[in-house]
Design an enzyme around this catalytic site. Structure first.
Site, PDB file in Angstrom:
ATOM      1  N   ASP A  52       0.886  -1.159   0.000  1.00 43.54           N
ATOM      2  CA  ASP A  52       0.000   0.000   0.000  1.00 43.54           C
ATOM      3  C   ASP A  52       0.930   1.217   0.000  1.00 43.54           C
ATOM      4  O   ASP A  52       2.095   1.107   0.411  1.00 43.54           O
ATOM      5  CB  ASP A  52      -0.870  -0.024   1.257  1.00 43.54           C
ATOM      6  CG  ASP A  52      -1.593   1.286   1.492  1.00 43.54           C
ATOM      7  OD1 ASP A  52      -2.286   1.738   0.568  1.00 43.54           O
ATOM      8  OD2 ASP A  52      -1.439   1.857   2.593  1.00 43.54           O
TER       9      ASP A  52
ATOM     10  N   ASP B 262      -1.350  -0.749   6.173  1.00 40.37           N
ATOM     11  CA  ASP B 262      -1.503  -0.192   7.525  1.00 40.37           C
ATOM     12  C   ASP B 262      -2.911   0.323   7.826  1.00 40.37           C
ATOM     13  O   ASP B 262      -3.206   0.660   8.966  1.00 40.37           O
ATOM     14  CB  ASP B 262      -0.510   0.959   7.732  1.00 40.37           C
ATOM     15  CG  ASP B 262      -0.912   2.207   6.962  1.00 40.37           C
ATOM     16  OD1 ASP B 262      -1.347   2.071   5.801  1.00 40.37           O
ATOM     17  OD2 ASP B 262      -0.831   3.312   7.537  1.00 40.37           O
TER      18      ASP B 262
ATOM     19  N   ASP C 218      -7.032  -1.772   4.000  1.00 42.07           N
ATOM     20  CA  ASP C 218      -6.066  -2.794   3.577  1.00 42.07           C
ATOM     21  C   ASP C 218      -6.402  -4.160   4.172  1.00 42.07           C
ATOM     22  O   ASP C 218      -5.853  -5.183   3.729  1.00 42.07           O
ATOM     23  CB  ASP C 218      -4.640  -2.414   4.021  1.00 42.07           C
ATOM     24  CG  ASP C 218      -4.147  -1.137   3.359  1.00 42.07           C
ATOM     25  OD1 ASP C 218      -4.476  -0.930   2.181  1.00 42.07           O
ATOM     26  OD2 ASP C 218      -3.454  -0.348   4.026  1.00 42.07           O
TER      27      ASP C 218
END
Length: 366
Positions: free
Chosen positions: A55, A254, A258
């Site tokens: 990410d 995080d 996600d």
């Protein structure tokens, strides 16, 4: 005597200790280095990883974006652009909203009340201020509202090629300006990506940002592949696509959005600085959000699996050799081994050797 000796020497203690001792030492060594491993499956799978998906915000970047540019289409209207954007973002929970609000505070802008506020995932936000509809978002939002971005494309391209996230501000049916926000790459990110690439592990970045901004960030970090303009709910789907290509995928993230991708991945890796939902969804957590620990986690998995295989090999060899000896197969040469006391000593030695071999993992360097 032969029967008792065989029963003693065939005791499967070494076989039973082979895997759990190595995993216990491996997880302990990981914890010492800020790598928290929730389950044995993640530790056992990590050494097979050949693709790592990142990410962007908060994982590769610091997650503390700052406003770098305010562009108004009308001369001197920059304060109004910031005021309207900050008023809208007051009701948003996005990390970019914090950057705009902080800039507004530093400029001592007065915030206006907003009604009919709505966050549009993957597009931006909208609301009504003083009876006029205000929009703040990307090109997709403007297209949705049938507003042309032709006049600002040059400015957008310059900002995006610099790795900045450009947000368009519109009032009514007219675009009035652009606010650009930049989120700096973590100091450890480039070294971490380089280490993974050297190991032959493919690196992919998934982000909701437009392709130009995403590619600029990826270039800074050394990421090989970019999947841009992905809606939060589609990250899991992108991970699944990679798995369908036969790849063993680790997802690193995080945020709350996600979590589905972290669960879908073969190994989910969460930043310790991230949300509780992400940490709960992942099998491995990196304390302090240091992405350089990803390569260490993979190396730790390889060390642990090598230790398990060595333990199982020697435990198996011990039984293959020891049982015939205890049964008297080689009596003329090794008759003294028939004594159950020697069989007990040999059995204990095998267990000690397995534990000692596992402890060697602790002494190895990550």
């Amino acid at each position: 005597l032969n029967t008792v000796a065989v029963l003693i020497i065939a005791c499967p203690c070494a076989m039973g200790l082979a895997t759990p001792t190595a995993i216990m030492v491996g997880t302990g060594k990981g914890a010492e280095h800020g790598i928290l491993i929730k389950d044995a499956k993640s530790l056992e799978t990590a050494h097979k990883i050949n693709t790592v998906v990142f990410d962007k915000t908060g994982t590769l970047t610091t997650g503390k974006p700052e406003v770098t540019d305010i562009i108004a289409l009308e001369k001197g209207a920059e304060p109004q652009v910031l005021e309207l954007a900050a008023s809208l973002e007051k009701g948003s929970e996005h990390s970019l909203a914090d950057a705009i609000l902080k800039k507004s505070e530093s400029e001592q802008s007065s915030l206006k009340s907003v009604t009919s506020f709505q966050a549009i995932p993957g597009h931006g936000v909208e609301g009504t201020i003083d009876g006029v509809k205000i929009l703040l978002g990307n090109r997709k939002l403007m297209e949705k509202e049938k507003m042309s971005t032709t006049d600002i494309e040059e400015s957008l391209n310059v900002l995006e090629l610099a790795g900045k996230t450009a947000m368009i501000v519109a009032k009514g049916t007219k675009i009035i300006g652009i606010i650009a926000v930049a989120d700096t790459i973590k100091p450890s990110a480039k070294a971490a990506i380089t280490a993974l690439n050297k190991k032959g592990i493919a690196t992919v970045m998934i982000t909701g940002d437009n392709r130009k901004t995403a590619e600029a960030i990826a270039k800074q970090a050394g990421i090989q592949e970019v999947v841009a303009e992905v809606l939060p709910q589609h990250k899991e789907e992108e991970v699944r696509k990679l798995q369908q290509q036969g790849k063993v995928v680790a997802m690193v993230g995080d945020g709350i959005n996600d979590a589905p991708a972290l669960v879908q991945a073969d190994v989910g890796i969460a930043m310790g600085t991230g949300t509780d939902v992400a940490i709960e969804s992942a099998g491995i957590t990196l304390l302090g959000g240091d992405v350089s620990k990803i390569a260490q986690a993979i190396k730790l998995s390889k060390m642990t699996m090598r230790g398990i295989k060595q333990n199982l090999f020697w435990a198996f060899i011990f039984n293959v050799v020891g049982i015939p000896l205890a049964a008297g197969l080689f009596y003329p040469v090794f008759g003294w081994l028939l004594n159950p006391a020697f069989a007990g000593l040999a059995m204990a030695f095998s267990s000690v050797s397995v534990v000692s071999n596992s402890l060697r993992i602790k002494a190895q360097k990550l």
